[in-house]
Design an enzyme around this catalytic site. Structure first.
Site, PDB file in Angstrom:
ATOM      1  N   LYS A  83       0.999  -1.193  -0.117  1.00  0.00           N
ATOM      2  CA  LYS A  83      -0.061   0.068   0.010  1.00  0.00           C
ATOM      3  C   LYS A  83       0.795   1.347   0.027  1.00  0.00           C
ATOM      4  CE  LYS A  83      -3.888   2.020   2.601  1.00  0.00           C
ATOM      5  NZ  LYS A  83      -4.600   1.828   3.768  1.00  0.00           N
ATOM      6  N   GLU A 116     -10.854   6.053   4.724  1.00  0.00           N
ATOM      7  CA  GLU A 116     -10.840   5.476   6.104  1.00  0.00           C
ATOM      8  C   GLU A 116     -11.377   6.315   7.044  1.00  0.00           C
ATOM      9  OE1 GLU A 116      -6.825   4.120   6.173  1.00  0.00           O
ATOM     10  OE2 GLU A 116      -6.890   2.848   4.350  1.00  0.00           O
TER      11      GLU A 116
END
Ligand code: AMP
Length: 618
Positions: free
Chosen positions: A87, A187
């Site tokens: 990521k 998120e």
């Protein structure tokens, strides 16, 4: 306005399909759904009760690929064949990660350019997108295995600070894994949704989301008004997290045992077992006052008090980030209505204590901090699926809205099914030197080429001051108000020149027409993807060959005759490839020209040329 879920497999309209929420994490990933009976979000667990899938991929010698827990042991056994933290590489060039290159134990190609990184395993090169797609595929398979039904649609979360390239990369990874990524959401937004924030239409709140994971720390300040989330500020440290806590315990024990870093470097197995024991101790200390265990006849202990003194500085660092985020948002601690705790390391009692006293507020920490982001993604997925009855009254846009970019491609700014009101903006740049205006054509639809979509409006942003191609920064923003009226604004940020237009996207479209447009996008998906790839390659090829040509004209004195000839030949080859329709041929020619010209660019750090090589062109 209505939302029309269509089953891709059968083409039929469907009310109760499953749309999963995915937290694609740096250390761990997981998948969640809304439980069909309890209507509550739940993380999907295998029989062992474990929801977390380590974001680790192992490439075996005989071509087998392992993902998750099975891949983890290879982190130390075969570090060069085992990928972690992918990521961190999403949407990045080697130059972006140069300072942290030693963090990665696998091979990242140092090509000294601004192009996206590649990872080499054995003889094969992988992009971070492909690697992430392996993790997503594993999650998809896992969900299908647990749910015993096909899983095709997902909402995937990304950090609030992810830029457009990183979001696109995440979306592409989903597509590659066979998922229709309905929405990429932040998120912290997901974490808020998991706690039910933002679900009441009238609510307005300011929320701090404190996310301390294994290797990263993020603080985000969100403003929620009428169900619309706005990120006011983000801050953090991309190399601070629970791993540092483990290391602190390890170093404490090493001192006690008289072991040096050098000894551990010699003995990888000992290092690994000490690290695992340190993590075990840390977790134990979250619920107990002291940890004690004997290994190889030696007793290792640590008290919570000692542990807290070891990590105190790191925890303070996170609070400094919180202060910085508040100040960026122009807010004081008192302005924060809710504090949400995310990430495994937010379980550490000292962390909770300090965060609580910093914000002077009780914390939202009742949900599992490892799962909370995925749970929120599932809440969002459920809203998109139309299952959440409370949300049936909320309007969504039935078809994606976007603008035409180079080569007649559709660039979506607001994806279909977005709840309104909604807003989005993105930056573009010019294609030609001194270009005085830019045509902004607005389209509605799901197809990759605008010619297959529905044109809503068009206007020209005039009066851009003369600048080299690639230098103007034109920000295009879409705002749909509660009545479904779309306002499109274009603003050249360097000069402040701006223009806007109002459009009614829904006007004149019946539900049947919307449905027909959706069906067509599904029917033509494969050919559309191929066409898009060809156009993107051709656009890149045109730009690159023009730039390279200009470059050698301008900088002749820096290049040898042979280099000039070689470059001209490569440009010629790009143009020959461009005359055909073979995407791979074009890409090969691009790569060759890139390979030849890379060292030149380094020689002349010509900022203008660099920015021409980047950025989208209209
Ligand atoms: P994440 O990246 O959110 O999955 O967080 C993983 C990190 O949380 C790792 O460093 C774990 O060691 C840490 N962690 C998990 N459980 C606990 C716990 N009970 N106490 C302290 N840290 C934990």
């Amino acid at each position: 306005m209505a939302k029309i879920p269509i089953n891709i497999a059968t083409g039929s309209l469907q009310q109760n399909e499953v749309i999963v929420g995915i937290d694609l994490g740096t250390t761990n990933s997981l998948i969640a759904i809304i439980h069909p009976e309890s209507k509550k979000p739940v993380a999907l667990k295998e029989h062992d009760g474990n929801a977390l899938v380590p974001s680790v991929i192992y490439f075996g010698k005989n071509g087998n690929i392992l993902v998750g827990d099975e891949a983890k042991p290879y982190l130390t056994l075969e570090p060069q064949n085992t990928i972690f933290s992918v990521k961190r590489l999403m949407g990045k060039s080697y130059n972006d990660i140069r300072d942290h290159a030693s963090f990665f134990t696998y091979k990242i190609i140092d090509d000294n350019t601004e192009s996206l990184v590649k990872i080499q395993v054995g003889e094969t090169f992988y992009s971070p997108i492909e690697l992430s797609s392996f993790i997503l595929k594993e999650l998809k398979n896992r969900a299908e295995h647990i749910l015993k039904m096909p899983v095709q649609k997902a909402v995937i979360t990304v950090p609030a600070y992810f830029n457009d390239a990183q979001r696109q990369a995440t979306r592409a990874a989903g597509k590659l894994a066979g998922l229709d990524v309905l929405r990429i959401i932040n998120e912290p937004t997901a974490a808020s949704l998991a706690y039910g924030l933002g679900l009441k239409p009238e609510e307005s709140k300011t929320v701090a989301v404190y996310d301390l994971g294994g290797g990263t720390f993020d603080i985000s300040i969100l403003r929620i008004v009428n169900g619309v989330f706005e990120v006011l500020a983000t801050h953090g440290d991309t190399y601070l997290g629970g791993d540092d806590f483990d290391r602190a315990i390890m170093q404490y024990w090493m001192q006690q045992l008289g072991i040096t870093e050098n000894d551990l470097a010699q003995n990888k197995e000992q290092a690994q077992s000490l690290r695992l024991l340190a993590e075990k101790a840390k977790k134990h200390l979250s619920v107990s006052g002291v940890f004690q265990e004997t290994i190889n006849g030696k007793e290792l202990t640590i008290s919570r008090e000692r542990f807290e003194s070891l990590i105190s500085d790191a925890v303070n660092k996170t609070l400094e980030c919180c202060s910085a985020a508040l100040s960026d948002a122009g807010l004081r601690v008192e302005d924060i209505d809710e504090v949400i705790m995310v990430g495994g390391s937010s379980r550490v009692p000292l962390v909770k204590e300090r965060v609580k006293s910093f914000f002077k507020k009780e914390l939202n920490d009742s949900l599992n901090p490892d799962e909370v982001v995925a749970l929120g993604a599932a809440v969002q997925a459920d809203i998109l699926a139309g299952n959440n009855k409370d949300f049936l009254l909320l309007d969504v846009i039935p078809l994606s809205l976007g603008i035409e970019t180079m080569g007649g491609l559709m660039d979506v700014l607001i994806p279909r099914n977005s709840k309104i009101p909604a807003k989005a903006s993105r930056q573009y740049t010019t294609q030609k030197d001194g270009q005085p205006g830019m045509k902004i054509a607005i389209y509605q639809g799901e197809r990759d080429l605008v010619q297959h979509n529905r044109k809503l409006a068009e206007f020209i942003l005039k009066g851009i001051p003369a600048m080299p191609a690639g230098l103007p920064k034109v920000e295009i923003s879409f705002l749909i108000n509660a009545d479904g009226i779309l306002t499109v604004k274009a603003k050249e940020l360097r000069s402040g020149v701006e223009q806007s237009i109002e459009v009614k996207p829904q006007y004149g479209l019946t539900d049947e027409e919307v449905e027909k447009m959706l069906m067509e996008s599904l029917l033509h998906a494969r050919e559309d993807i191929a066409k898009r790839a060809l156009i993107e390659a051709a656009t890149e090829a045109e730009q690159l060959s023009d730039t390279a040509e200009k470059f050698i004209q301008k900088n002749k004195e820096l290049l040898s005759e042979e280099e000039v000839a070689q470059t001209k030949k490569a440009i010629e080859n790009v143009r020959i490839a461009l005359a055909g329709t073979d995407k791979d041929k074009i890409q090969l020619a691009i790569e060759e020209l890139n390979r030849i010209t890379q060292p030149f660019a380094e020689r002349v750090m010509n900022e203008a040329v660099r920015s021409v090589l980047q950025g989208k062109k209209l």
